[in-house]
Design a protein around this motif. Sequence first.
Motif, PDB file in Angstrom:
ATOM      1  N   THR A 148       0.795  -1.116  -0.038  1.00 60.16           N
ATOM      2  CA  THR A 148       0.084   0.014  -0.097  1.00 60.16           C
ATOM      3  C   THR A 148       0.981   1.259   0.149  1.00 60.16           C
ATOM      4  O   THR A 148       0.356   2.200  -0.533  1.00 60.16           O
ATOM      5  CB  THR A 148      -1.045  -0.027   1.060  1.00 60.16           C
ATOM      6  OG1 THR A 148      -0.245   0.058   2.341  1.00 60.16           O
ATOM      7  CG2 THR A 148      -2.055  -1.240   1.040  1.00 60.16           C
ATOM      8  N   GLU A 149       2.030   1.141   0.727  1.00 56.01           N
ATOM      9  CA  GLU A 149       2.881   2.263   0.727  1.00 56.01           C
ATOM     10  C   GLU A 149       3.902   2.421  -0.773  1.00 56.01           C
ATOM     11  O   GLU A 149       4.600   3.310  -0.487  1.00 56.01           O
ATOM     12  CB  GLU A 149       3.595   2.508   1.915  1.00 56.01           C
ATOM     13  CG  GLU A 149       2.873   2.705   3.200  1.00 56.01           C
ATOM     14  CD  GLU A 149       3.394   2.525   4.515  1.00 56.01           C
ATOM     15  OE1 GLU A 149       4.744   2.477   4.312  1.00 56.01           O
ATOM     16  OE2 GLU A 149       2.747   2.818   5.624  1.00 56.01           O
ATOM     17  N   ALA A 150       3.700   1.607  -1.309  1.00 51.50           N
ATOM     18  CA  ALA A 150       4.634   1.579  -2.761  1.00 51.50           C
ATOM     19  C   ALA A 150       4.280   2.713  -3.486  1.00 51.50           C
ATOM     20  O   ALA A 150       3.059   2.789  -3.526  1.00 51.50           O
ATOM     21  CB  ALA A 150       4.825   0.344  -3.468  1.00 51.50           C
ATOM     22  N   PRO A 151       5.074   3.471  -4.209  1.00 47.30           N
ATOM     23  CA  PRO A 151       4.773   4.365  -5.214  1.00 47.30           C
ATOM     24  C   PRO A 151       3.856   3.839  -6.186  1.00 47.30           C
ATOM     25  O   PRO A 151       4.305   2.993  -6.753  1.00 47.30           O
ATOM     26  CB  PRO A 151       5.904   5.106  -5.541  1.00 47.30           C
ATOM     27  CG  PRO A 151       7.140   4.216  -5.192  1.00 47.30           C
ATOM     28  CD  PRO A 151       6.626   3.454  -4.100  1.00 47.30           C
ATOM     29  N   LEU A 152       2.843   4.664  -6.706  1.00 49.49           N
ATOM     30  CA  LEU A 152       2.184   4.032  -7.978  1.00 49.49           C
ATOM     31  C   LEU A 152       3.021   4.201  -8.994  1.00 49.49           C
ATOM     32  O   LEU A 152       3.650   5.286  -9.211  1.00 49.49           O
ATOM     33  CB  LEU A 152       0.932   4.758  -7.889  1.00 49.49           C
ATOM     34  CG  LEU A 152      -0.363   4.580  -6.905  1.00 49.49           C
ATOM     35  CD1 LEU A 152      -1.375   5.264  -7.076  1.00 49.49           C
ATOM     36  CD2 LEU A 152      -0.433   2.961  -6.772  1.00 49.49           C
ATOM     37  N   PRO A 153       2.970   3.370 -10.201  1.00 52.38           N
ATOM     38  CA  PRO A 153       3.597   3.592 -11.393  1.00 52.38           C
ATOM     39  C   PRO A 153       3.173   4.719 -12.447  1.00 52.38           C
ATOM     40  O   PRO A 153       1.861   4.891 -12.190  1.00 52.38           O
ATOM     41  CB  PRO A 153       3.704   2.258 -12.164  1.00 52.38           C
ATOM     42  CG  PRO A 153       2.388   1.472 -11.654  1.00 52.38           C
ATOM     43  CD  PRO A 153       2.093   2.258 -10.296  1.00 52.38           C
ATOM     44  N   GLN A 154       3.661   5.127 -13.321  1.00 54.41           N
ATOM     45  CA  GLN A 154       3.083   5.987 -14.590  1.00 54.41           C
ATOM     46  C   GLN A 154       2.194   4.895 -15.287  1.00 54.41           C
ATOM     47  O   GLN A 154       2.712   3.863 -15.938  1.00 54.41           O
ATOM     48  CB  GLN A 154       4.196   6.280 -15.151  1.00 54.41           C
ATOM     49  CG  GLN A 154       4.914   7.445 -14.366  1.00 54.41           C
ATOM     50  CD  GLN A 154       4.089   8.723 -14.005  1.00 54.41           C
ATOM     51  OE1 GLN A 154       3.191   9.097 -14.692  1.00 54.41           O
ATOM     52  NE2 GLN A 154       4.557   9.517 -12.793  1.00 54.41           N
ATOM     53  N   VAL A 155       0.931   4.965 -15.342  1.00 53.12           N
ATOM     54  CA  VAL A 155       0.216   4.240 -16.314  1.00 53.12           C
ATOM     55  C   VAL A 155      -0.208   4.913 -17.518  1.00 53.12           C
ATOM     56  O   VAL A 155      -0.536   6.070 -17.508  1.00 53.12           O
ATOM     57  CB  VAL A 155      -1.060   3.932 -15.338  1.00 53.12           C
ATOM     58  CG1 VAL A 155      -2.106   2.912 -16.187  1.00 53.12           C
ATOM     59  CG2 VAL A 155      -0.792   3.395 -14.062  1.00 53.12           C
ATOM     60  N   THR A 156      -0.041   4.294 -18.707  1.00 50.44           N
ATOM     61  CA  THR A 156      -0.588   4.576 -19.935  1.00 50.44           C
ATOM     62  C   THR A 156      -1.936   4.498 -20.409  1.00 50.44           C
ATOM     63  O   THR A 156      -2.667   5.073 -20.770  1.00 50.44           O
ATOM     64  CB  THR A 156       0.209   4.130 -21.078  1.00 50.44           C
ATOM     65  OG1 THR A 156       1.620   4.272 -20.613  1.00 50.44           O
ATOM     66  CG2 THR A 156      -0.108   4.551 -22.343  1.00 50.44           C
ATOM     67  N   ARG A 389      -7.349  -6.723   1.297  1.00 47.04           N
ATOM     68  CA  ARG A 389      -6.969  -8.016   1.046  1.00 47.04           C
ATOM     69  C   ARG A 389      -7.077  -7.962  -0.720  1.00 47.04           C
ATOM     70  O   ARG A 389      -6.285  -8.734  -1.075  1.00 47.04           O
ATOM     71  CB  ARG A 389      -8.056  -9.023   1.361  1.00 47.04           C
ATOM     72  CG  ARG A 389      -8.066  -9.223   2.774  1.00 47.04           C
ATOM     73  CD  ARG A 389      -7.214 -10.332   3.187  1.00 47.04           C
ATOM     74  NE  ARG A 389      -7.582 -11.524   2.545  1.00 47.04           N
ATOM     75  CZ  ARG A 389      -8.451 -12.275   3.016  1.00 47.04           C
ATOM     76  NH1 ARG A 389      -9.191 -12.205   3.793  1.00 47.04           N
ATOM     77  NH2 ARG A 389      -8.625 -13.315   2.191  1.00 47.04           N
ATOM     78  N   THR A 390      -7.967  -7.633  -1.292  1.00 50.80           N
ATOM     79  CA  THR A 390      -7.865  -7.674  -2.655  1.00 50.80           C
ATOM     80  C   THR A 390      -6.626  -6.925  -3.404  1.00 50.80           C
ATOM     81  O   THR A 390      -6.244  -7.240  -4.453  1.00 50.80           O
ATOM     82  CB  THR A 390      -9.128  -7.250  -3.162  1.00 50.80           C
ATOM     83  OG1 THR A 390      -9.573  -5.610  -2.863  1.00 50.80           O
ATOM     84  CG2 THR A 390     -10.502  -7.844  -2.751  1.00 50.80           C
ATOM     85  N   ARG A 391      -6.278  -5.778  -2.646  1.00 39.99           N
ATOM     86  CA  ARG A 391      -5.081  -5.213  -3.380  1.00 39.99           C
ATOM     87  C   ARG A 391      -3.987  -5.725  -2.952  1.00 39.99           C
ATOM     88  O   ARG A 391      -3.183  -5.747  -4.110  1.00 39.99           O
ATOM     89  CB  ARG A 391      -4.954  -3.903  -2.532  1.00 39.99           C
ATOM     90  CG  ARG A 391      -3.779  -3.173  -2.832  1.00 39.99           C
ATOM     91  CD  ARG A 391      -3.994  -2.123  -4.058  1.00 39.99           C
ATOM     92  NE  ARG A 391      -2.895  -1.806  -4.873  1.00 39.99           N
ATOM     93  CZ  ARG A 391      -2.045  -0.334  -4.341  1.00 39.99           C
ATOM     94  NH1 ARG A 391      -2.549   0.315  -3.317  1.00 39.99           N
ATOM     95  NH2 ARG A 391      -0.776  -0.156  -4.769  1.00 39.99           N
ATOM     96  N   CYS A 392      -3.629  -6.723  -1.908  1.00 41.09           N
ATOM     97  CA  CYS A 392      -2.368  -7.247  -1.870  1.00 41.09           C
ATOM     98  C   CYS A 392      -2.689  -8.661  -2.892  1.00 41.09           C
ATOM     99  O   CYS A 392      -1.708  -8.834  -3.726  1.00 41.09           O
ATOM    100  CB  CYS A 392      -2.297  -7.740  -0.376  1.00 41.09           C
ATOM    101  SG  CYS A 392      -1.875  -6.289   0.526  1.00 41.09           S
TER     102      CYS A 392
END
Length: 407
Positions: A148-156, A389-392
Motif C-alpha cells: 500500500t505504501e509503494a509508489p504508484l507507477p506511471q500508467v498509460t 485483501r484484494t489489493r495485496c
Amino acid sequence: MLNDTTLLLDLDGASVVRVERLADGGRRVHLVTADETARACPACGVFATRVKGSAVTRPRDLPYGESGLEFRWHKRRWWCREAGCLRRSFTEQIPQIPAGARLTARLRGAAGRRIRDVGSTVIQAARDLHLSWPTVMEAFRTQARDVTEAPLPQVTVLGIDETRRGRPRWERDADTDKWRLTRDRWHTGFVDALGHDGLLGQVEGRAAIRVGLPHATVVVDHFHVVQLADKMLSIVRRRTTAETRGRRGRASDPEWKARWRLLRNREDLSDDQFATMWNTLLGEGKIGQTLLTAWIAKENLRTLLALARTGAGRHQVGHARWKFLTWCADSDIPEVRQLATTVARWWPEVAAFIDTGHSNAKSEGINRVIKLVARNAFGFRNADNQRLRTRCVTTRRACGQLRTAQL
C-alpha cells in the motif's frame, strides 16, 4: 553458545542450551540470550553490567514438525547504571523477540505473508499457526504496508471496472433526520491495463470517469459490446417464441435446441453445425427468420469490432459500420434496432477501441480474483479490510512479493 541445535533453530540472538521431550511427544527448547546488545538499556542505550535477577518467558515461534516446539527463554534482568536514565531496570530483548512480546517476529511475519502473498484467508492462517484472528489480521496489516505504501507507477492505459460487494447500508442523520448512504454496494477498481502492476487501488462507489479524467480517451470494452448483442439475441428468441407459440420455450422447440449455437461465434461453428442451425431455423417460419436476422446483426457487429489491431483504414471501418447499421435498420426488429442505437450512441468509444485495440481483459481477470477472495472469506463486513485483501492479492506478483520456484 553456538552449537548445531542453535544453527538448526536459526533464531538470531538466542542460543539453545538443551532440548527435552515432553510426555505428549512435544519438545521443549531452553534458550539463553546470545546477543551482547541485549543488555543495552532500551531508554538510554548504555550497556548494563549489574544483574538484578532472572526471568523465564515462553515466546511462540513457527511450528516445527508435527508436534511443534515449546520455548523457554531464560533471560536476565539488568540494572541500568546511567544516573540520568529514568528506567532503572530492564529485561533482555532481541530483534526477533522484543520485550513483552509473546510471539517471535518471524511468526508474525509468516502469518501476514500467508495472506498477502499466498491469498490465504485470515481464519485459515490463524488455524494453521495456532493464532487468534485479531493477531493474524494485525500481522497482515503490517506486511501489507509494503504494497500500500509503494509508489504508484506511471500508467498509460487505465482499466476501470466495477465489482458489487454486497448490500448498501443506510443510516439516519441525527441532524437532518434524512437517510444517507454509508456503504455503497459497488467498488470501482483501477488496473494497469497495459503494464504489469495489477490492481492500483479501489474506491467505494461508482467512479465518474469523464469528470475525474476529462482529457482521457475512453475506450469501450468489446467484450461487453458482444455480450450486449448476445443478450439481445436471447431476448428476441424468448419474445418471438411467446408471441408465436403462446407459451415459453420448450426443449422440443427447434429455436430452443439452437439457442447455444446462436450465441457462439461463426468461426467456432463447424460447417455441419452451422448448416444444421441455419436449415433448421429457416424452416421454422417467422421464428426462425427473426432469429437468423438477429444473429446476422450480431455477426456484423463482431465483424466491425474485429477490425481492431488490423490497421484498417477509415473507409474499411466506415463500410463495416454502415453494413451493420443498415442491416439493423432494415430488420424491423425492435431489439436489433435498439442495439444499433446503443452502438451509435457509444460510437466514439467503439471507434477508440478499433483505433487502439485496448481491452479491459485485465480488469475482468482481476475482478474474478476479487470475487474469489470474497467467496473464500464468506463475505466481508469491513469494506476497508476487503479492499486491503484484494489489493495485496491482485498485486503480489507485480510488487515482487511472491517468488515462484524456478525450474
